[in-house]
Design a protein around this motif. Sequence first.
Motif, PDB file in Angstrom:
ATOM      1  N   ARG A   1       0.849  -1.192   0.000  1.00 49.45           N
ATOM      2  CA  ARG A   1       0.000   0.000   0.000  1.00 49.45           C
ATOM      3  C   ARG A   1       0.884   1.241   0.000  1.00 49.45           C
ATOM      4  O   ARG A   1       1.599   1.520   0.966  1.00 49.45           O
ATOM      5  N   LYS A   2       0.843   1.988  -1.075  1.00 44.11           N
ATOM      6  CA  LYS A   2       1.731   3.133  -1.218  1.00 44.11           C
ATOM      7  C   LYS A   2       1.392   4.243  -0.235  1.00 44.11           C
ATOM      8  O   LYS A   2       2.248   5.068   0.099  1.00 44.11           O
ATOM      9  N   LYS A   3       0.149   4.281   0.251  1.00 41.44           N
ATOM     10  CA  LYS A   3      -0.229   5.318   1.207  1.00 41.44           C
ATOM     11  C   LYS A   3       0.525   5.159   2.529  1.00 41.44           C
ATOM     12  O   LYS A   3       0.693   6.139   3.262  1.00 41.44           O
ATOM     13  N   GLU A   4       0.970   3.942   2.831  1.00 46.30           N
ATOM     14  CA  GLU A   4       1.675   3.704   4.084  1.00 46.30           C
ATOM     15  C   GLU A   4       3.119   4.201   4.034  1.00 46.30           C
ATOM     16  O   GLU A   4       3.769   4.308   5.075  1.00 46.30           O
ATOM     17  N   TRP A   5       3.625   4.469   2.847  1.00 46.80           N
ATOM     18  CA  TRP A   5       5.046   4.814   2.726  1.00 46.80           C
ATOM     19  C   TRP A   5       5.359   6.174   3.341  1.00 46.80           C
ATOM     20  O   TRP A   5       6.526   6.469   3.614  1.00 46.80           O
ATOM     21  N   THR A   6       4.356   7.003   3.541  1.00 41.29           N
ATOM     22  CA  THR A   6       4.610   8.300   4.173  1.00 41.29           C
ATOM     23  C   THR A   6       5.067   8.146   5.623  1.00 41.29           C
ATOM     24  O   THR A   6       5.665   9.071   6.182  1.00 41.29           O
ATOM     25  N   GLN A   7       4.799   6.993   6.213  1.00 43.15           N
ATOM     26  CA  GLN A   7       5.220   6.753   7.587  1.00 43.15           C
ATOM     27  C   GLN A   7       6.665   6.274   7.679  1.00 43.15           C
ATOM     28  O   GLN A   7       7.191   6.117   8.778  1.00 43.15           O
ATOM     29  N   PHE A   8       7.301   6.029   6.547  1.00 46.97           N
ATOM     30  CA  PHE A   8       8.641   5.463   6.514  1.00 46.97           C
ATOM     31  C   PHE A   8       9.658   6.534   6.121  1.00 46.97           C
ATOM     32  O   PHE A   8       9.366   7.437   5.325  1.00 46.97           O
ATOM     33  N   GLY A   9      10.843   6.396   6.701  1.00 47.52           N
ATOM     34  CA  GLY A   9      11.990   7.174   6.257  1.00 47.52           C
ATOM     35  C   GLY A   9      12.838   6.336   5.320  1.00 47.52           C
ATOM     36  O   GLY A   9      12.698   5.108   5.252  1.00 47.52           O
ATOM     37  N   CYS A  10      13.724   6.982   4.576  1.00 48.84           N
ATOM     38  CA  CYS A  10      14.562   6.280   3.601  1.00 48.84           C
ATOM     39  C   CYS A  10      16.003   6.761   3.719  1.00 48.84           C
ATOM     40  O   CYS A  10      16.263   7.969   3.691  1.00 48.84           O
ATOM     41  N   VAL A  11      16.924   5.817   3.859  1.00 45.90           N
ATOM     42  CA  VAL A  11      18.355   6.092   3.801  1.00 45.90           C
ATOM     43  C   VAL A  11      18.834   5.663   2.421  1.00 45.90           C
ATOM     44  O   VAL A  11      18.752   4.482   2.069  1.00 45.90           O
ATOM     45  N   PHE A  12      19.309   6.610   1.632  1.00 50.83           N
ATOM     46  CA  PHE A  12      19.718   6.351   0.252  1.00 50.83           C
ATOM     47  C   PHE A  12      21.240   6.457   0.183  1.00 50.83           C
ATOM     48  O   PHE A  12      21.815   7.483   0.539  1.00 50.83           O
ATOM     49  N   ILE A  13      21.890   5.397  -0.265  1.00 51.22           N
ATOM     50  CA  ILE A  13      23.352   5.331  -0.309  1.00 51.22           C
ATOM     51  C   ILE A  13      23.821   5.769  -1.695  1.00 51.22           C
ATOM     52  O   ILE A  13      23.369   5.241  -2.717  1.00 51.22           O
ATOM     53  N   ILE A  14      24.732   6.742  -1.732  1.00 56.13           N
ATOM     54  CA  ILE A  14      25.213   7.324  -2.981  1.00 56.13           C
ATOM     55  C   ILE A  14      26.721   7.109  -3.087  1.00 56.13           C
ATOM     56  O   ILE A  14      27.393   6.819  -2.090  1.00 56.13           O
ATOM     57  N   PRO A  15      27.297   7.226  -4.285  1.00 57.50           N
ATOM     58  CA  PRO A  15      28.756   7.092  -4.427  1.00 57.50           C
ATOM     59  C   PRO A  15      29.507   8.193  -3.680  1.00 57.50           C
ATOM     60  O   PRO A  15      28.960   9.255  -3.375  1.00 57.50           O
ATOM     61  N   ASP A  16      30.783   7.923  -3.391  1.00 58.96           N
ATOM     62  CA  ASP A  16      31.620   8.934  -2.738  1.00 58.96           C
ATOM     63  C   ASP A  16      31.820  10.144  -3.651  1.00 58.96           C
ATOM     64  O   ASP A  16      31.657  11.287  -3.232  1.00 58.96           O
ATOM     65  N   LEU A  17      32.189   9.866  -4.888  1.00 60.55           N
ATOM     66  CA  LEU A  17      32.397  10.920  -5.880  1.00 60.55           C
ATOM     67  C   LEU A  17      31.169  10.934  -6.785  1.00 60.55           C
ATOM     68  O   LEU A  17      31.162  10.365  -7.872  1.00 60.55           O
TER      69      LEU A  17
END
Length: 738
Positions: free
Chosen positions: A306-322
């Motif tokens: 259920r996409k409506k529930e995603w507002t209750q979640f946080g997200c840690v997004f891992i990106i490259p160093d450079l």
Amino acid sequence: MVGKKSGKALLREEGLERTDNDLEFTTWPQVNMINQKNYYTEYLKRDDQILVFRLQNEETRNRMTREAKDRDRALAQSNRGEFPLPEADADIEDEPVAEEGNGPVAGEEVLGSKVIVIHPGSQNLRIGLASDALPRTIPMVIARKWKHNESEETESEPRPKRTEADGDDDMEPERQFGTEFASQFQTMSADLKVRMRNNKRGVLPNSKGLVVNYNRRTLPDTISEHNDPLRVEWTEVPPNPDSAPDSICGQAALRIPDNSQPRYKLFWPLRNGWYNERDYTSKNLLYEDIVVIIEDAIKSQLGLRRKKEWTQFGCVFIIPDLYERRYVTDSLEMLLREFGFGRVCFIQESLAATFGAGYSSACIVDIGAQKTSICCVEEGMCIENSRMNLKYGGADVTEAFIRMLLYDHFPYADIDLRRRYDFMVAEELKQKFCTMNESDISVQLYDFHLRVSGQDTRKYSFKTYDEVMLAPMGFFNPSIFDNSEKLTGRRKLIPRSYDLYDSSPNDPVSAAQLAVYQALAPQTGKGSSATAATNGENASSGFAASTPSRQQPFNLLNRFNENLDTTPRSSVAGSPAPEGGRTPNPGGGYLTPAVGAGGASGGPVDPNIEKVALAEERDGILPTMSLDAAIFASVTQGARDDDRKLRDFLGSIMVVGGGGKVPGFTTLLEERLREMRPIFGKDILVGTPPRELDSQVVVWKGGSVFGKLRGTNDSWIGQMEYDRLGSRLLAYKCMWAW
């Protein structure tokens, strides 16, 4: 006296009496007076006046108020008033306490159960909740209904590439890949024999002959499909095109038969750590594929349908160093707008690796499928000038391994890595047989099974000798890899990022990465999209000399250091402008340098035009370097002439990523580093993540730890903040200089 005051009296009271002796301003220019209100204002001169910091302070006050109310309520409800007080300011957010042997307290949330950690890669996507022990790993690929599949395209060539010969259909395998590859392969083989003899290891003189003679005459055995206990479960596609799904993601996409009706074509949105602009015709379709892959993973792997529930979640997004700024800003827009997460934060890969391994300082060598990154981390911060991003990885080892096998008359001569079943077979062969232990180098007999949808299984037997070690040795000799198409389509769809104020490129750069470009600059001639980097051509290009009166020799690193700043705003490359003399303007049109260092007028060069030209030249160079030399370049920049730090980094080199899981890799890397710098022989130590943690998931594990730390509250970006300030928030929220 009551009456109207004169204008002179009013000016005297306001402190603005004229001092010009009532001279008329007949010849003086009109000067606007200073707005006194703005002159004395303190607007945006203190941190507490900025929205980001105001919201953080407000959240801290609300939390303290909530904790005080909970404590008072608990004391009031307790009969004796001896309720234990909560500990103050723990690093990890409060976790429900449970008795030993039991699960979490009923009705309480598990720590990290509302945080999703996403680590996208060129080949695999790792995703999971921060409360999970290990992530879910799925291929970062999507299959879409198409007129033909990827192996049926007429404009693309088989992988590995074969050399075409006029009128010679039965070309010998030794000639299929050209004389350059044959020469490099034979040289590497001869060097390995010398090394083995120096280490007192036996070498058979006719080993290659034994391998070639056996592979030439061997034929496959056929096994009926119902007798194959390890047969593949292929993805079933409805024969009716209208009922067939428009897209299929993940592992199911790789299991679609190549001859399916309707046809499906595989798309990989990320290639070599960049957006895959080569295989796409629209950036909107590229973004859409990334969204569909991650959305499908969240629904199918995490069970959050259920996409409506995603507002209750946080997200840690891992990106490259450079990283590239466009990649980060596009990801932020995607996570908050498309997925609707309540809050988002970013962390760099090397920093996440130290979090996952529990180290405070280390030199991280992350070998992925298609890129290798190196960065020194000190006390929870990535050292900016030590960051490196090299465009080779485990997938290049796979392709080089297949080329070497074909060179020695591999019995399955029709292998093509564009076909899905051949791609999976090649990955299996690399994982099973490649090694970097010299003790394993001998004539070995192996076999594998080729499983194709709708056909009987074929069992092939083949022999190998030194190919199993020479393929991963390409990390120390990247020229053995096929780099011909890695820059194809670069900047075709998505332009680079430019500074909002002076329109100069502002993607982050580092001194270590510029050392790679400096090493490759003399080689960028005919084969590069940029200008040839010879000294004479650079001096006459109009952008090479720093002053109009003197022509300077070409030095990419020195030119970068002249403009290097501590923030990523100064994004320069260090090569001359293209020969056309016209440079694309970020605002549209072209910038034509009317005057320059080598121009007729001898005027100064516009700094913005030069920066754009340098960035364009950098985009035309593929950064590759021997891994051992790259590690020393990164550590040298990270130590900053501090001998103690240099030895500390050399003694804490940690290899992560799936590309470094070849047996004996860390031992051989340590030996080569000691051979390069014998003076540091006792200090160099190369290891893997501790506690038997899988090196492929240690970066994701660090992201999950980061998402549960209370100190990362300053890094979270909320919906309301983003609605008001947009991507400008990153300057305040990132843990590094944005």
